[in-house]
Design a protein around this motif. Structure first.
Motif, PDB file in Angstrom:
ATOM      1  N   ALA A  44       0.755  -1.141  -0.148  1.00 49.69           N
ATOM      2  CA  ALA A  44       0.100   0.178   0.171  1.00 49.69           C
ATOM      3  C   ALA A  44       0.865   1.260  -0.025  1.00 49.69           C
ATOM      4  CB  ALA A  44      -0.841   0.122   1.166  1.00 49.69           C
ATOM      5  N   ASN A  45       1.898   1.283   0.610  1.00 52.96           N
ATOM      6  CA  ASN A  45       2.722   2.464   0.975  1.00 52.96           C
ATOM      7  C   ASN A  45       3.617   2.542  -0.498  1.00 52.96           C
ATOM      8  OD1 ASN A  45       2.026   3.181   3.612  1.00 52.96           O
ATOM      9  ND2 ASN A  45       3.804   2.220   4.347  1.00 52.96           N
ATOM     10  N   LEU A  46       3.871   1.482  -1.080  1.00 53.52           N
ATOM     11  CA  LEU A  46       4.701   1.662  -2.423  1.00 53.52           C
ATOM     12  C   LEU A  46       3.517   2.252  -3.419  1.00 53.52           C
ATOM     13  CD1 LEU A  46       6.552  -1.824  -2.677  1.00 53.52           C
ATOM     14  CD2 LEU A  46       7.647   0.584  -2.547  1.00 53.52           C
ATOM     15  N   THR A  47       2.497   1.922  -3.341  1.00 52.77           N
ATOM     16  CA  THR A  47       1.394   2.255  -4.235  1.00 52.77           C
ATOM     17  C   THR A  47       1.234   3.926  -3.978  1.00 52.77           C
ATOM     18  OG1 THR A  47       0.169   0.240  -4.413  1.00 52.77           O
ATOM     19  CG2 THR A  47      -1.076   2.119  -5.264  1.00 52.77           C
ATOM     20  N   GLU A  48       0.967   4.161  -2.774  1.00 48.49           N
ATOM     21  CA  GLU A  48       0.704   5.638  -2.488  1.00 48.49           C
ATOM     22  C   GLU A  48       2.090   6.444  -2.838  1.00 48.49           C
ATOM     23  OE1 GLU A  48      -0.148   5.951   1.531  1.00 48.49           O
ATOM     24  OE2 GLU A  48      -1.604   4.542   1.501  1.00 48.49           O
ATOM     25  N   TYR A  49       3.252   6.114  -2.614  1.00 42.67           N
ATOM     26  CA  TYR A  49       4.277   6.849  -2.963  1.00 42.67           C
ATOM     27  C   TYR A  49       4.680   6.938  -4.384  1.00 42.67           C
ATOM     28  CZ  TYR A  49       9.448   7.780  -3.678  1.00 42.67           C
ATOM     29  OH  TYR A  49      10.568   8.330  -3.916  1.00 42.67           O
ATOM     30  N   GLU A  50       4.267   6.054  -5.302  1.00 41.98           N
ATOM     31  CA  GLU A  50       4.450   6.103  -6.732  1.00 41.98           C
ATOM     32  C   GLU A  50       3.264   7.094  -7.157  1.00 41.98           C
ATOM     33  OE1 GLU A  50       4.804   2.591  -9.188  1.00 41.98           O
ATOM     34  OE2 GLU A  50       3.118   2.928 -10.058  1.00 41.98           O
ATOM     35  N   ALA A  51       1.981   7.169  -6.555  1.00 41.00           N
ATOM     36  CA  ALA A  51       0.988   8.187  -6.862  1.00 41.00           C
ATOM     37  C   ALA A  51       1.390   9.488  -6.831  1.00 41.00           C
ATOM     38  CB  ALA A  51      -0.376   7.602  -6.305  1.00 41.00           C
ATOM     39  N   THR A 130       9.722   4.724  -7.754  1.00 42.56           N
ATOM     40  CA  THR A 130       9.182   3.667  -6.801  1.00 42.56           C
ATOM     41  C   THR A 130      10.030   2.756  -6.172  1.00 42.56           C
ATOM     42  OG1 THR A 130       7.123   3.969  -8.275  1.00 42.56           O
ATOM     43  CG2 THR A 130       7.139   1.944  -6.307  1.00 42.56           C
ATOM     44  N   ASN A 131      11.043   2.194  -7.223  1.00 42.34           N
ATOM     45  CA  ASN A 131      12.027   1.308  -6.352  1.00 42.34           C
ATOM     46  C   ASN A 131      13.346   2.183  -5.940  1.00 42.34           C
ATOM     47  OD1 ASN A 131      13.642  -0.521  -5.697  1.00 42.34           O
ATOM     48  ND2 ASN A 131      13.959  -1.763  -7.577  1.00 42.34           N
ATOM     49  N   ASP A 132      13.773   3.097  -6.751  1.00 40.60           N
ATOM     50  CA  ASP A 132      14.841   4.034  -6.266  1.00 40.60           C
ATOM     51  C   ASP A 132      14.408   5.439  -5.996  1.00 40.60           C
ATOM     52  OD1 ASP A 132      17.344   5.197  -5.889  1.00 40.60           O
ATOM     53  OD2 ASP A 132      17.669   5.493  -7.899  1.00 40.60           O
ATOM     54  N   GLY A 198      13.768  -3.126  -4.147  1.00 37.87           N
ATOM     55  CA  GLY A 198      12.329  -3.391  -4.316  1.00 37.87           C
ATOM     56  C   GLY A 198      12.439  -4.705  -5.282  1.00 37.87           C
ATOM     57  N   GLY A 199      13.803  -5.469  -5.751  1.00 33.92           N
ATOM     58  CA  GLY A 199      13.623  -6.210  -6.438  1.00 33.92           C
ATOM     59  C   GLY A 199      13.230  -6.291  -7.740  1.00 33.92           C
ATOM     60  N   ARG A 200      13.166  -7.067  -8.754  1.00 36.91           N
ATOM     61  CA  ARG A 200      12.873  -7.234  -9.999  1.00 36.91           C
ATOM     62  C   ARG A 200      11.634  -8.158 -10.250  1.00 36.91           C
ATOM     63  NH1 ARG A 200      17.975  -7.347 -14.022  1.00 36.91           N
ATOM     64  NH2 ARG A 200      16.383  -7.207 -15.541  1.00 36.91           N
ATOM     65  N   ALA A 201      10.770  -7.680 -10.919  1.00 39.83           N
ATOM     66  CA  ALA A 201       9.494  -8.448 -11.250  1.00 39.83           C
ATOM     67  C   ALA A 201       9.844  -9.739 -12.127  1.00 39.83           C
ATOM     68  CB  ALA A 201       8.510  -7.711 -11.937  1.00 39.83           C
ATOM     69  N   HIS A 276      16.208   5.712 -12.440  1.00 32.02           N
ATOM     70  CA  HIS A 276      16.435   6.966 -12.977  1.00 32.02           C
ATOM     71  C   HIS A 276      15.804   7.046 -14.261  1.00 32.02           C
ATOM     72  CE1 HIS A 276      20.447   7.310 -10.492  1.00 32.02           C
ATOM     73  NE2 HIS A 276      19.039   7.390  -9.748  1.00 32.02           N
ATOM     74  N   THR A 277      14.446   6.166 -14.586  1.00 28.01           N
ATOM     75  CA  THR A 277      13.646   6.243 -15.627  1.00 28.01           C
ATOM     76  C   THR A 277      12.366   6.214 -15.362  1.00 28.01           C
ATOM     77  OG1 THR A 277      13.134   3.881 -15.913  1.00 28.01           O
ATOM     78  CG2 THR A 277      15.338   4.738 -16.745  1.00 28.01           C
ATOM     79  N   VAL A 278      11.432   6.527 -16.527  1.00 25.07           N
ATOM     80  CA  VAL A 278       9.927   6.525 -16.243  1.00 25.07           C
ATOM     81  C   VAL A 278       9.305   5.250 -15.916  1.00 25.07           C
ATOM     82  CG1 VAL A 278       9.705   8.713 -17.527  1.00 25.07           C
ATOM     83  CG2 VAL A 278       9.615   6.357 -18.760  1.00 25.07           C
ATOM     84  N   ASN A 279      10.148   4.082 -15.997  1.00 23.98           N
ATOM     85  CA  ASN A 279       9.658   2.863 -15.971  1.00 23.98           C
ATOM     86  C   ASN A 279       9.993   2.404 -14.511  1.00 23.98           C
ATOM     87  OD1 ASN A 279       8.442   2.233 -18.578  1.00 23.98           O
ATOM     88  ND2 ASN A 279      10.537   2.053 -19.489  1.00 23.98           N
ATOM     89  N   ASP A 280      10.516   3.248 -13.602  1.00 22.96           N
ATOM     90  CA  ASP A 280      10.811   2.754 -12.544  1.00 22.96           C
ATOM     91  C   ASP A 280       9.477   2.690 -11.361  1.00 22.96           C
ATOM     92  OD1 ASP A 280      11.687   2.237  -9.686  1.00 22.96           O
ATOM     93  OD2 ASP A 280      12.983   3.904  -9.598  1.00 22.96           O
ATOM     94  N   LEU A 281       8.965   1.566 -11.825  1.00 18.88           N
ATOM     95  CA  LEU A 281       7.485   1.569 -11.261  1.00 18.88           C
ATOM     96  C   LEU A 281       7.325   0.155 -10.577  1.00 18.88           C
ATOM     97  CD1 LEU A 281       5.633   2.695 -14.530  1.00 18.88           C
ATOM     98  CD2 LEU A 281       5.928   3.991 -12.529  1.00 18.88           C
ATOM     99  N   LEU A 282       6.268   0.045  -9.728  1.00 22.48           N
ATOM    100  CA  LEU A 282       5.864  -0.812  -8.931  1.00 22.48           C
ATOM    101  C   LEU A 282       5.583  -2.035  -9.836  1.00 22.48           C
ATOM    102  CD1 LEU A 282       4.855  -2.150  -6.272  1.00 22.48           C
ATOM    103  CD2 LEU A 282       2.719  -1.347  -6.514  1.00 22.48           C
TER     104      LEU A 282
END
Length: 400
Positions: A44-51, A130-132, A198-201, A276-282
């Motif tokens: 939940a906190n990762l989701t909120e941080y990303e938003a 979100t990761n970095d 955050g690891g890698r999917a 450092h890219t736009v793809n640093d996402l949950l």
């Protein structure tokens, strides 16, 4: 970006483990706290941080993230007096930029003037980060949440730095203008930095890199080696992850390392290609891995801050609102720690063995720690009494 092959990291880890041994045992009371780490909270906190968006220097998103952090800490039971906005200004592209660190202080029971710093940055540079380093942010939040009601012998500072992506600006300011500007200089037991965990999917994320000091000055390297071995032991004792050894670099602990402080840190072993890219996402992370890292971080912080599982019951600790008077015995100066008392207005009295009130002071909008001159008091045993509304806390004080 930090790049070391897993094979090399594992080799270094094996060599280091052969060179250093530290006796640590499993403590069930620590595990009981660790097992309260919440996957729901982490995700939940990762989701909120990303938003909250792209958290660049001077942006509304960065300020909104700071406000979000403060709200989180307050929801965990930390009071306004424990949460400090540490503001600083630097020049970027020819223009002044003002940013803030968030510093939350929890005072220790035996060594209140010595600090374990648990830190990581909350700014980002291109994408939402979100990761970095949202992953580090949510890990620190879980540690802070679970330790709020746990007495620790050493004081703990949870610090969310800004300006990391612009060259460690926030941590450098803190070291220069807070750590070194404190008189006497702030006594730091350890700096535990958490950055990009955050690891890698889609990958088997089953290890965490533990980072030690191998740079200059070299006088703090041996102590960092020891603390990092203890960190690795905590990973094995309190999480399902495998610790991997590496060297520290390119994150906020480096400003402390350069100041001759003892450092250690966490960093993901399977490094994301999206920092450092736009793809640093949950969606490109492994939140279950982040949860496991948080468990390891909770266990490690309990160990480093020496959670007082036997010396002080949590019932007594909470009944007194975590209020303390130190040092005790005192000589010249006495510090009053407001603890988690929400009302910052109080009176403080010192009463001698004959029942005579020898000091009576009123504090309005008190800071977390206020200092009182007791140099005029004769050596002996006194009572310190803090009163705020219907709250009254009385503790024995020895004056030398």
């Amino acid at each position: 970006m930090k790049i070391l092959t897993v094979k090399l990291l594992l080799l270094l880890s094996a060599v280091f483990c052969l060179q250093t041994t530290t006796a640590q045992t499993f403590i069930q009371a620590y595990a009981d706290v660790v097992n309260q780490t919440s996957q729901t909270n982490v995700t939940a906190n990762l989701t909120e941080y990303e938003a909250l968006g792209v958290k660049q220097r001077g942006s509304a998103a960065l300020q909104n993230t700071l406000n979000w952090l403060k709200t989180k800490y307050q929801s965990y039971g930390y009071t306004a007096s424990q949460i400090v906005e540490d503001s600083y200004t630097y020049t970027y592209s020819g223009s002044p930029v003002t940013c803030k660190n968030v510093v939350v202080t929890k005072i220790g029971t035996l060594y209140p003037n010595t600090y374990v710093i648990v830190c990581g940055h909350y700014d980002s540079i291109v994408g939402t980060g979100t990761n970095d380093n949202g992953s580090g942010v949510v890990t620190i939040l879980e540690v802070a949440r679970l330790l709020q009601s746990v007495p620790t012998e050493y004081s703990v500072k949870f610090i969310n730095f800004s300006g990391e992506e612009d060259g460690l600006r926030g941590s450098q300011h803190y070291v220069t203008d807070v750590v070194n500007a404190t008189n006497p200089k702030m006594d730091i037991r350890l700096v535990f930095n958490i950055d990009e965990v955050g690891g890698r999917a889609g990958m088997a994320n089953n290890s965490i890199t533990c980072e030690r000091d191998t740079g200059n000055p070299t006088t703090n390297n041996a102590a960092s080696n020891t603390m990092t071995q203890e960190l690795m032991n905590c990973v094995s004792l309190y999480s399902p992850l495998t610790p991997v050894l590496a060297s520290a670099y390119a994150s906020d602990y480096m400003t402390f390392e350069n100041n001759n402080e003892i450092i250690t840190g966490f960093f993901e072993t399977n490094e994301t290609p999206y920092a450092h890219t736009v793809n640093d996402l949950l969606v490109n992370m492994d939140p279950v891995y982040n949860f496991k890292v948080a468990k390891a971080a909770v266990g490690a912080t309990l160990h480093f801050a020496k959670a007082s599982v036997a010396a002080l019951s949590q019932e007594d600790f909470q009944a007194d609102f975590q209020i303390s008077f130190f040092p005790n015995p005192a000589k010249g100066k006495l510090n009053i720690n407001l603890g988690v008392l929400t009302n910052p207005n109080y009176t403080f009295s010192v009463v001698d063995i004959n029942g005579k009130k020898v000091i009576a002071e009123t504090f309005q909008n008190a800071r977390q720690i206020e200092t009182l001159d007791v140099s005029h008091l004769s050596s002996g045993v006194y009572l310190g009494i803090l009163e705020s509304g219907e709250t009254r806390v009385t503790k024995k004080i020895v004056i030398e």
